[in-house]
Design an enzyme around this catalytic site. Sequence first.
Site, short mmCIF file in Angstrom:
data_model
loop_
_atom_site.label_atom_id
_atom_site.label_comp_id
_atom_site.label_asym_id
_atom_site.label_seq_id
_atom_site.Cartn_x
_atom_site.Cartn_y
_atom_site.Cartn_z
N LYS A 1 5.92 -0.47 9.48
CA LYS A 1 4.79 0.56 9.34
C LYS A 1 3.38 -0.05 9.45
O LYS A 1 2.59 0.34 10.13
CB LYS A 1 5.06 1.37 8.14
CG LYS A 1 6.48 1.98 7.77
CD LYS A 1 6.58 2.78 6.58
CE LYS A 1 6.57 1.98 5.24
NZ LYS A 1 7.86 1.18 5.23
N ARG B 1 6.52 8.63 -0.37
CA ARG B 1 7.63 8.02 -0.82
C ARG B 1 8.73 8.71 -1.44
O ARG B 1 9.74 8.15 -1.92
CB ARG B 1 7.18 6.54 -1.21
CG ARG B 1 7.37 5.64 -0.20
CD ARG B 1 7.04 4.11 -0.96
NE ARG B 1 7.53 2.99 -0.42
CZ ARG B 1 6.85 2.15 0.34
NH1 ARG B 1 5.54 2.39 0.59
NH2 ARG B 1 7.36 1.12 0.83
N ARG C 1 8.40 -12.75 6.49
CA ARG C 1 7.12 -12.61 5.77
C ARG C 1 6.86 -13.12 4.60
O ARG C 1 5.72 -13.86 4.24
CB ARG C 1 6.86 -10.95 5.93
CG ARG C 1 5.37 -10.88 5.41
CD ARG C 1 4.78 -9.40 5.45
NE ARG C 1 5.62 -8.50 4.52
CZ ARG C 1 5.70 -7.11 4.51
NH1 ARG C 1 4.97 -6.47 5.53
NH2 ARG C 1 6.10 -6.46 3.78
N ARG D 1 3.32 -12.69 -0.78
CA ARG D 1 3.71 -11.52 -1.42
C ARG D 1 4.91 -11.61 -2.30
O ARG D 1 6.33 -12.16 -1.79
CB ARG D 1 4.24 -10.32 -0.47
CG ARG D 1 2.99 -9.62 -0.26
CD ARG D 1 2.90 -8.44 0.90
NE ARG D 1 4.07 -7.30 0.40
CZ ARG D 1 4.08 -6.41 0.91
NH1 ARG D 1 3.48 -6.17 2.03
NH2 ARG D 1 5.17 -5.58 0.41
N ARG E 1 14.42 -2.78 -3.21
CA ARG E 1 13.42 -2.10 -2.40
C ARG E 1 14.21 -1.19 -1.70
O ARG E 1 13.84 0.19 -1.39
CB ARG E 1 12.40 -2.84 -1.61
CG ARG E 1 11.38 -3.41 -2.77
CD ARG E 1 10.70 -4.70 -1.96
NE ARG E 1 9.84 -4.30 -0.77
CZ ARG E 1 9.12 -5.11 -0.32
NH1 ARG E 1 9.36 -6.50 -0.34
NH2 ARG E 1 8.63 -4.72 0.75
P1 B4P Z 1 6.07 -4.19 8.11
O1 B4P Z 1 7.26 -3.64 8.40
O2 B4P Z 1 4.77 -3.57 8.85
O3 B4P Z 1 6.02 -3.89 6.39
P2 B4P Z 1 6.09 -2.35 5.91
O4 B4P Z 1 6.94 -1.26 6.82
O5 B4P Z 1 4.40 -1.84 6.07
O6 B4P Z 1 6.63 -2.25 4.59
P3 B4P Z 1 6.64 -2.47 2.96
O7 B4P Z 1 7.41 -1.39 2.49
O8 B4P Z 1 6.65 -3.82 2.86
O9 B4P Z 1 4.93 -2.10 2.55
P4 B4P Z 1 4.46 -1.47 1.61
O10 B4P Z 1 3.07 -2.03 1.45
O11 B4P Z 1 4.29 0.08 1.98
O12 B4P Z 1 6.22 -5.76 8.00
C1 B4P Z 1 7.42 -6.47 7.68
C2 B4P Z 1 7.61 -7.38 8.58
O13 B4P Z 1 8.39 -7.48 9.73
C3 B4P Z 1 6.49 -8.35 9.02
O14 B4P Z 1 6.55 -9.69 8.58
C4 B4P Z 1 6.34 -8.07 10.24
O15 B4P Z 1 5.58 -9.07 11.13
C5 B4P Z 1 7.54 -7.90 10.62
N1 B4P Z 1 7.78 -7.12 11.88
C6 B4P Z 1 7.11 -6.05 12.15
N2 B4P Z 1 7.50 -5.42 13.48
C7 B4P Z 1 8.34 -6.40 13.89
C8 B4P Z 1 9.13 -6.35 15.10
N3 B4P Z 1 9.24 -5.30 15.72
N4 B4P Z 1 10.09 -7.42 15.18
C9 B4P Z 1 10.27 -8.51 14.26
N5 B4P Z 1 9.30 -8.33 13.27
C10 B4P Z 1 8.52 -7.31 12.86
O16 B4P Z 1 5.09 -1.40 0.05
C11 B4P Z 1 5.17 -2.34 -0.93
C12 B4P Z 1 5.40 -1.83 -2.30
O17 B4P Z 1 4.47 -1.00 -2.65
C13 B4P Z 1 6.81 -0.82 -2.59
O18 B4P Z 1 7.80 -1.46 -2.53
C14 B4P Z 1 6.33 -0.17 -3.74
O19 B4P Z 1 6.50 -0.91 -5.01
C15 B4P Z 1 4.72 0.00 -3.77
N6 B4P Z 1 4.36 1.40 -3.22
C16 B4P Z 1 3.83 1.34 -1.85
N7 B4P Z 1 3.60 2.48 -1.53
C17 B4P Z 1 4.06 3.57 -2.71
C18 B4P Z 1 4.37 4.85 -3.05
N8 B4P Z 1 3.63 5.84 -2.13
N9 B4P Z 1 4.98 5.23 -4.00
C19 B4P Z 1 5.14 4.57 -4.82
N10 B4P Z 1 5.09 2.89 -4.73
C20 B4P Z 1 4.49 2.45 -3.44
#
Ligand code: B4P
Length: 191
Positions: A14, A89, A128, A134, A146
Amino acid sequence: MFNLILFGPPGSGKGTQSEKLIASYGLIHLSTGDLLRNEIARQTPLGLEAKNFMDKGRLVPDEVVIGMISSALDNNPNAKGFLFDGFPRTAAQAEALDKLLTLKQTSITVMLALEVGEEELVQRLLKRGKTSGRSDDTNEAIIRERIVEYHNKTAAVADYYLKFNKVVMVKGEGSVDEIFAGLCKEIDPRV
Ligand code: B4P
């Protein structure tokens, strides 16, 4: 207005895809994860409360994130559209978002849901974690927690938008550019 929800489990890409999408479509990027990490970095009371949940792999309470999104919407009165990344979420967050958008006489255009297998998610997040600093990415048990939170509380958000026929599944495995092309194919006819 064009309002997009980019949906998917933790590590589904995302954040990665959001960066490319905002550059191409000029949307305002609202990532609750980034907003929360910013509060933690500034050591605000909200950040200190959120950190307790995030470090355990749990979701932060609904009222905290809904309040942050409400302020962010108010701070961008001239936006041509929003990209919601990591929000909503929970079903309660989805209902709150609909109400906030209705007040602004707009609504969600589409939810694009990235599909990625569970082992691929874990491997991406562990990778990552080696460089991101993180704390929620370094421990495999927390990463799996998670994913459990996602199945228990977040997957229902897709059901909520399915009722309105607004969900499109997009392949989330492959190269970043291939996945981006799959997302653009769905967005272009809708903007
Ligand atoms: P991403 O995949 O980009 O990470 P994300 O979906 O944004 O996930 P995440 O759930 O961690 O984030 P959030 O901050 O929302 O990246 C993951 C890795 O994959 C990276 O290293 C990237 O380089 C790699 N990657 C991406 N595409 C790739 C591909 N095609 N091939 C190979 N590798 C690839 O959430 C974090 C925390 O915040 C949650 O656990 C929760 O505690 C809290 N939170 C956030 N929003 C919330 C909400 N609305 N309500 C309640 N809690 C919330």
